[in-house]
Design an enzyme around this catalytic site. Sequence first.
Site, PDB file in Angstrom:
ATOM      1  N   THR A   1       1.172  -4.390   4.355  1.00 20.99           N
ATOM      2  CA  THR A   1       0.863  -4.689   5.760  1.00 20.99           C
ATOM      3  C   THR A   1       0.221  -6.059   5.967  1.00 20.99           C
ATOM      4  O   THR A   1       0.230  -6.574   7.091  1.00 20.99           O
ATOM      5  CB  THR A   1      -0.063  -3.618   6.354  1.00 20.99           C
ATOM      6  OG1 THR A   1      -1.291  -3.576   5.611  1.00 20.99           O
ATOM      7  CG2 THR A   1       0.601  -2.255   6.335  1.00 20.99           C
ATOM      8  N   ASP A   2      -0.335  -6.670   4.920  1.00 20.57           N
ATOM      9  CA  ASP A   2      -1.057  -7.930   5.101  1.00 20.57           C
ATOM     10  C   ASP A   2      -0.176  -9.021   5.715  1.00 20.57           C
ATOM     11  O   ASP A   2      -0.627  -9.774   6.581  1.00 20.57           O
ATOM     12  CB  ASP A   2      -1.635  -8.419   3.767  1.00 20.57           C
ATOM     13  CG  ASP A   2      -2.871  -7.645   3.347  1.00 20.57           C
ATOM     14  OD1 ASP A   2      -3.377  -6.848   4.163  1.00 20.57           O
ATOM     15  OD2 ASP A   2      -3.328  -7.830   2.206  1.00 20.57           O
TER      16      ASP A   2
ATOM     17  N   THR B   1       0.816  -1.218   0.000  1.00 15.50           N
ATOM     18  CA  THR B   1       0.000   0.000   0.000  1.00 15.50           C
ATOM     19  C   THR B   1       0.843   1.259   0.000  1.00 15.50           C
ATOM     20  O   THR B   1       0.492   2.264  -0.622  1.00 15.50           O
ATOM     21  CB  THR B   1      -0.945   0.004   1.221  1.00 15.50           C
ATOM     22  OG1 THR B   1      -1.832  -1.101   1.125  1.00 15.50           O
ATOM     23  CG2 THR B   1      -1.773   1.285   1.273  1.00 15.50           C
TER      24      THR B   1
ATOM     25  N   SER C   1       1.750  -7.552  -0.458  1.00 17.51           N
ATOM     26  CA  SER C   1       2.344  -8.591   0.389  1.00 17.51           C
ATOM     27  C   SER C   1       1.512  -9.869   0.450  1.00 17.51           C
ATOM     28  O   SER C   1       2.024 -10.924   0.828  1.00 17.51           O
ATOM     29  CB  SER C   1       2.579  -8.052   1.804  1.00 17.51           C
ATOM     30  OG  SER C   1       1.363  -7.774   2.467  1.00 17.51           O
TER      31      SER C   1
END
Length: 327
Positions: free
Chosen positions: A92-93, A8, A59
């Site tokens: 961030t995942d 992101t 990710s």
Amino acid sequence: MILATGGTIASRGADSLALTDYGLSKGLKPVGVEALVAAVPEIEKFANITGEQIFNVGSSKLGIDNWLTLAKRTNEILASKNVDGVVITHGTDTLEETAYFLNLVVKSAKPVVLVGSMRPSTGMSADGPLNLVNAVALAASPSARDKGVMVSMNEVIGSAFSVTKTNTTNVATFKSLDGGDLGYMQNSTPFFVAQPLKRHTVHSEFDVSGLQKLPRVDINYTTLGSDGVLIDAAVAAGARGIVNAGVGHANMPEVTMQSLKAAQQKGVAVVVGSRTVSGIVTPTGPFTEAGFVSSMMHTAQKARILLMLGLTRTSDPKELQRIFEQY
């Protein structure tokens, strides 16, 4: 050195209110590391910056091969006397998973900081720019040495061991529910309040420099009335380890227990953990008697990482239990 991997923080939206629907799904290509660095000139106040694009994907699309590539390149860079620290921009995942993996295989006491954002750069109140400034300031700080791999998000410094994503979209999503935060960023200055006690980086026994792949480990998520079908399928697919995310203190239906025992009899390492996001699973009771390994304070996703690396060293349940207790 800033190593960019996508996510992101490198994404763009159609407008300022596109906070959850952006990037490639909307035909908007991510920006490269040069644009990422150029957009935040304030980072030059803290360090001489060099950027490198390792890959540029969300990710959720990363694989084990990406981890090995990133780890090996990170170690190469940290071995240079001209580099004082590394910042890795990341989606961030799975950021917490990459951070924990690197925490176990990086071979340097120099600071390594993972950073991302919950909003694209085009979004209203985008969090990426300040997150990146803080990450660079943290990696450049002598006080950040030998703290293990860290996550810097929303002005909080998290340890790779304990930090986890707790909310799908909120900028304050990364929290250390049991281990506590390492410190905080105030005016782009790190203030540490804790020291990681678990083994990490230069104190770790794991080495991936000669590895091209890792042993397959699968996670079974336990629910009321669940059975052992997915466990059996994982064994058939060639899993060398299974992490069972049980209910409560690793509990599970009897049929699940029998499938895990059958897997173990076939040489598959079994780790029992919990689907809860907080608490410790201690090595006691029928699971220990069955020869299973207890996950301790590791979430299922981090237990999987530790088991994959553990299996590169040993398949002995007692040795694996030592590993889960020390790391």
